[in-house]
Design a protein around this motif. Structure first.
Motif, PDB file in Angstrom:
ATOM      1  N   LEU B 308      42.131  37.964   8.942  1.00  0.00           N
ATOM      2  CA  LEU B 308      42.455  37.132  10.099  1.00  0.00           C
ATOM      3  C   LEU B 308      43.953  37.088  10.368  1.00  0.00           C
ATOM      4  N   PRO B 332      37.637  41.574  10.475  1.00  0.00           N
ATOM      5  CA  PRO B 332      36.663  40.844   9.659  1.00  0.00           C
ATOM      6  C   PRO B 332      35.289  41.510   9.620  1.00  0.00           C
ATOM      7  N   ILE B 333      34.895  42.146  10.704  1.00  0.00           N
ATOM      8  CA  ILE B 333      33.561  42.749  10.719  1.00  0.00           C
ATOM      9  C   ILE B 333      33.478  43.898   9.720  1.00  0.00           C
ATOM     10  N   ARG B 336      33.412  42.540   6.218  1.00  0.00           N
ATOM     11  CA  ARG B 336      32.082  42.038   5.855  1.00  0.00           C
ATOM     12  C   ARG B 336      31.167  43.199   5.496  1.00  0.00           C
ATOM     13  N   HIS B 342      33.018  35.299   3.574  1.00  0.00           N
ATOM     14  CA  HIS B 342      34.097  34.344   3.758  1.00  0.00           C
ATOM     15  C   HIS B 342      33.522  32.985   4.143  1.00  0.00           C
ATOM     16  N   ALA B 344      34.803  29.680   5.331  1.00  0.00           N
ATOM     17  CA  ALA B 344      36.087  29.221   5.857  1.00  0.00           C
ATOM     18  C   ALA B 344      36.442  27.835   5.331  1.00  0.00           C
ATOM     19  N   LEU B 348      34.491  23.146  10.586  1.00  0.00           N
ATOM     20  CA  LEU B 348      34.271  22.902  12.009  1.00  0.00           C
ATOM     21  C   LEU B 348      35.273  23.633  12.876  1.00  0.00           C
ATOM     22  N   LYS B 349      36.459  23.863  12.334  1.00  0.00           N
ATOM     23  CA  LYS B 349      37.471  24.532  13.140  1.00  0.00           C
ATOM     24  C   LYS B 349      37.222  26.034  13.205  1.00  0.00           C
ATOM     25  N   THR B 350      36.733  26.612  12.126  1.00  0.00           N
ATOM     26  CA  THR B 350      36.645  28.060  12.048  1.00  0.00           C
ATOM     27  C   THR B 350      35.265  28.590  11.664  1.00  0.00           C
ATOM     28  N   GLY B 351      34.604  27.891  10.770  1.00  0.00           N
ATOM     29  CA  GLY B 351      33.423  28.474  10.144  1.00  0.00           C
ATOM     30  C   GLY B 351      32.140  28.379  10.942  1.00  0.00           C
ATOM     31  N   VAL B 352      32.078  27.438  11.874  1.00  0.00           N
ATOM     32  CA  VAL B 352      30.881  27.312  12.691  1.00  0.00           C
ATOM     33  C   VAL B 352      31.282  27.015  14.136  1.00  0.00           C
ATOM     34  N   LEU B 364      26.807  34.130  13.047  1.00  0.00           N
ATOM     35  CA  LEU B 364      28.255  34.182  13.312  1.00  0.00           C
ATOM     36  C   LEU B 364      28.939  35.079  12.274  1.00  0.00           C
ATOM     37  N   GLY B 365      29.589  36.108  12.761  1.00  0.00           N
ATOM     38  CA  GLY B 365      30.236  37.060  11.870  1.00  0.00           C
ATOM     39  C   GLY B 365      29.332  38.243  11.547  1.00  0.00           C
ATOM     40  N   GLU B 421      26.520  33.376   4.251  1.00  0.00           N
ATOM     41  CA  GLU B 421      27.486  34.274   3.626  1.00  0.00           C
ATOM     42  C   GLU B 421      26.924  35.010   2.412  1.00  0.00           C
TER      43      GLU B 421
END
Lengths: 371, 517
Positions: B308, B332-333, B336, B342, B344, B348-352, B364-365, B421
């Motif tokens: 990132l 990131p793709i 993975r 990962h 996060a 709430l800000k990044t992971g979902v 997601l991801g 994940e």
């Protein structure tokens, strides 16, 4: 939990609230009409009759609705990607320009090819006009609301220049192009009905309506059924999560805005290729702006947008009839009524949303308390 | 407990939809005491507080303040009755100075300068009384988190609070700041204030409170004098079962480094150096914990490893391939697909995506993986099936993947994220704050899962602000301070004191030197 409890049921959000907003707009309009000494109920019945009462009226209603479907979809797709595209008006103007150029370039070869190229040209020019603000937003951080508004003015001036200059009808005085060559047009639907042996009064409703509906289906499919649409919505709702998921936020901003611009640009299909058969200065008549209210009232969902577009189409057509039937109600008053609907559906959304939400929360708790 | 009750609730209930958030809560808080409220996340602590402070109105039951019945409609009512609250997320206007923030809403004059001067006199008195030393004319945005919290407390006192509610006050503090807070709480009690201390960290309850009320699933399950209880008893009461904090760990032989950072330098968003010559190895079958006071480069470390954030110099290799240098970045793709997962640190800000359903969040991801999408079209049936599987295997509640992820409790959100994940059997898991905002029951489960994955031979990089957590799950712990790794030590040699010194910027050499003295 608290956030979940504050949600309205789907039907209340999608039907009850718009209905309340509409009712409020009509109520205020009714008071004004009554103050002018006219009967508001008669006015309403004239408006409804003028929009749906006879076949030609229906044709006009759907004709106006077609414009709103295009511009409403345009606003909504940008909105899903997290951007407020105020530039539908300018993108529609450029779409009209692209369409006109394609018609004159290709109609020598074949009218059918000219129509196909005109559709592509409208979408392409609209997309290109949206590309610049999108690029500036994505790469330079210039706010898209500001730039798209400015681009409306540029588009308007550009069109005005072209229509009194190189594109003006030879020997003409009006800011308009020469008529499109014979055959380079989208067929009115009443002619198509005729082919199937059904008679329908002549009217401006044309094949663009079908194209608009197909676009609505396409937007729905794109947003909720494809990976691209998923990524677009993720970017709109949480750009950090988008980066986490490997989606380029700037790329998505540009692509979403270009799709938005293409949809706005296609508004010209209905106005120019379907009805006017020439490029007119200012042919967009504010449809691009009203598209914002349409998208908002339609909850940014294609089905809602079609319904909201129909409502605004009916207001335009029925309003014109009403002004004709009731001389005290002038054209300006009709615009005021339309403005009230936009005001209540758009700007004053929360006037009813918050109390309705409170009532629903209360009902829910008492119901569960009893159960 | 003294005779007069500062706050009393009788059979207080509040429900949201089908959830009984508070179910007949009766609470007695003695005047001039520090009263702890403990419970898991989602036990109903926040709801109770919000009713005490006028954010929510109770469905039934009574609230008494200083022995009088009250019904607060909004926080202003509560403040008028001398109830002040310090929220977990501070309610401060960042560009405003401390003074401006404190007088906000309580200005004594419509002229700002006059209001400020009035307030300044009163504040200086208050500061002396409670031992504050706040920079009144400094914009809040320039202040450390601990100082901001003191500004919040001073604000409440200035507005006449006799009863102070502290909601998870230590969640954002460093260990040193926590100590200062505990001192302040004691001082407040000495000055006759009543403090309601809400937390799910048990040693804080033991350290600060006189009495404690335990809440579980919206009900009071126990009231204790703090002096007559223990961490173990409280933990048991909170979860309703004995908690075994020890994690079974199998030993393993040395293996090749799965992830390797070599002399990595990187800048933060402001362009300042955030990582300075960071070198680290994470091996298969080990948990490498990263400790440090928040904001010392851990976030940037997670970001450079997971693709990132680009790096300015040095190199990062994963599974033997170089994935990042000053000229290479891997998205990131791709990472993975190479086997990196990962979790996060800021869910709430990044992971979902909070406003999307849990079902939509499980891709997601992984939204480009062929089992979720074919020719660009989402395979909705398969996604729904997977979501149902994840919910089952992780015991996510409520078991409805169509609900918005934001409507689940923190612990259940994290379960969904972890299921997502681990689903693709990653070789390396990069986990930020594995149990932030997660209730104790889920904490144990998540720790067990991390250990299981480690025992299965996966490499694990875990960043956490919770030292106890790192000590419980890590094989080795690396400490960061101001963007540098100040030391890496096996968990057997790590204790809070050593780690604390490293976190403050000391090196391992002078740590040992100090011990020898």
């Amino acid at each position: 939990m608290a956030a979940g409890a504050k949600k309205l049921p789907f039907w209340a959000d999608a039907i009850l609230l718009p209905a309340l907003n509409l009712l409020a707009a009509f109520l205020v309009s009714g008071i004004v009409i009554w103050a002018l000494g006219e009967d508001p109920f008669l006015a309403l019945s004239l408006l409804i009759d003028g929009a749906f009462g006879f076949e030609e009226a229906i044709s006009y209603t759907f004709y106006y609705a077609t414009n709103f479907i295009f511009t409403g979809l345009a606003v909504s797709i940008a909105f899903h990607a997290g951007h407020f595209n105020i530039g539908g008006e300018g993108q529609a103007m450029l779409g009209g320009l692209g369409l006109t150029l394609a018609v004159f370039l290709f109609s020598g070869l074949s009218p059918f090819l000219a129509v196909i190229m005109a559709i592509i040209g409208a979408a392409l020019f609209g997309a290109a006009w949206a590309y610049v603000p999108a690029y500036l937003q994505a790469k330079r951080g210039s706010h898209i609301v500001i730039t798209t508004i400015m681009f409306n003015f540029i588009a308007s001036s550009l069109l005005a220049y072209l229509l009194v200059g190189p594109l003006q009808r030879p020997g003409g005085q009006m800011p308009e192009s020469a008529d499109f060559p014979e055959g380079a047009s989208l067929m009115p639907l009443h002619e198509i009905f005729g082919m199937f042996g059904k008679t329908f009064e002549d009217g401006p409703m044309n094949v663009s309506l079908i194209i608009a509906l197909l676009c609505a289906v396409g937007v729905w499919f794109l947003l909720w059924r494809t990976r691209f649409g998923y990524e677009l919505r993720v970017v709109g709702q949480n750009p950090n999560a988008a980066a986490f998921a490997g989606v380029s936020v700037s790329k998505m901003t540009i692509i979403a805005m270009m799709i938005s611009g293409a949809l706005a640009g296609m508004m010209g299909l209905n106005e120019l290729l379907g009805q006017q058969h020439r490029l007119l200065g200012g042919f967009t008549l504010g449809y691009g702006f009203v598209g914002i209210a349409v998208a908002f009232m339609g909850r940014n969902h294609p089905v809602g947008i079609i319904l909201a577009a129909l409502l605004f189409g009916a207001l335009y057509q029925g309003g014109a009839e009403l002004a004709f039937e009731m001389p005290t109600i002038t054209r300006d008053l009709i615009i005021m009524i339309q403005g009230l609907v936009i005001l209540f559906a758009g700007a004053l959304e929360h006037l009813f949303r918050d109390p309705v939400t409170k009532i629903f929360t209360k009902i829910q708790t008492t119901k569960e308390g009893a159960a | 407990m003294s005779e007069v009750l500062a706050i009393e609730t009788r059979e207080l209930s509040k429900r949201f939809g089908a959830v009984r958030a508070n179910d007949g809560i009766s609470l007695q808080v003695g005047k001039g005491t520090v009263h702890g409220i403990v419970g898991e996340n989602g036990a109903g602590k926040s709801t109770l507080l919000k009713m005490l402070f006028g954010f929510y109105t109770p469905d039934s039951g009574d609230v008494l303040v200083q022995g009088e019945h009250v019904s607060f409609v909004n926080p202003a009512d509560a403040m008028a009755r001398g109830v002040g609250m310090v929220h977990q997320h501070f309610m401060l206007v960042e560009p405003f100075t401390v003074l401006e923030n404190i007088i906000l809403g309580a200005e004594t004059s419509s002229k700002l300068d006059e209001a400020k001067e009035d307030a300044r006199k009163a504040l200086i008195e208050l500061e002396e009384k409670f031992g504050f030393d706040l920079p009144l004319d400094e914009p809040v945005e320039n202040l450390a988190v601990g100082v901001r919290q003191r500004a919040e407390i001073l604000k409440a006192l200035y507005k006449g609070a006799e009863i102070l509610i502290l909601d998870e006050p230590t969640a954002v503090l460093t260990p040193q700041e926590c100590e200062q807070l505990f001192e302040l709480v004691k001082l407040l009690r000495e000055q006759g204030k009543t403090v309601l201390f809400v937390t799910h960290k048990l040693h804080e309850i033991m350290a600060t409170t006189d009495d404690v009320t335990v809440i579980r699933a919206g009900k009071v399950v126990a009231r204790r004098k703090t002096s007559e209880t223990s961490c173990e008893e409280l933990a048991e009461l909170m979860v309703g079962a004995k908690v075994v904090r020890e994690v079974a760990r199998e030993s393993h032989g040395a293996t090749a480094a799965r992830l390797s950072l070599h002399q990595v330098n990187a800048c933060n968003d402001q362009g300042h150096a955030a990582l300075k010559n960071v070198s680290l190895d994470v091996h298969d079958g080990e948990v490498l914990g990263i400790a440090g006071v928040a904001g010392n480069g851990q976030t940037e470390l997670l970001e450079v490893v997971t693709g990132l954030r680009g790096i300015a110099s040095g190199s990062i290799s994963f599974s033997g391939d170089v994935v990042a240098t000053d000229s290479i970045t891997t998205d990131p793709i791709t990472l993975r697909r190479m086997g990196m997962a990962h979790v996060a640190e800021d869910r709430l800000k990044t992971g979902v995506v909070e406003s999307m359903s849990a079902k939509e969040n499980i891709i997601l991801g992984y939204q480009r993986e062929p089992d979720f999408v074919s020719r660009g079209v989402l395979k909705l049936k398969h996604i729904a099936q997977k979501a149902a599987d994840y919910f089952e295997s992780q015991d996510v509640r409520p078991r409805n993947p169509n609900l918005e992820i934001g409507s689940f409790s923190g612990g259940n959100q994290q379960k969904v994220v972890i299921a997502r994940e681990i689903a693709r059997d990653p070789q390396l898991m990069v986990i930020g704050q594995p149990t932030r905002g997660v209730d104790i029951g889920a904490v144990t489960k998540i720790h067990d899962q991390i250990t299981e994955l480690r025992n299965a031979g996966k490499a694990m990089l875990v960043v956490s602000a919770d030292l106890d957590e790192l000590l419980a799950i890590s094989d080795r712990i690396a400490v960061m301070c101001e963007g540098e790794i100040t030391g890496v030590l096996p968990v057997e040699d790590a204790d809070e004191k050593t780690l604390g010194l490293l976190m403050a910027g000391g090196s391992l050499d002078n740590v040992t030197a100090k011990e020898e003295e």
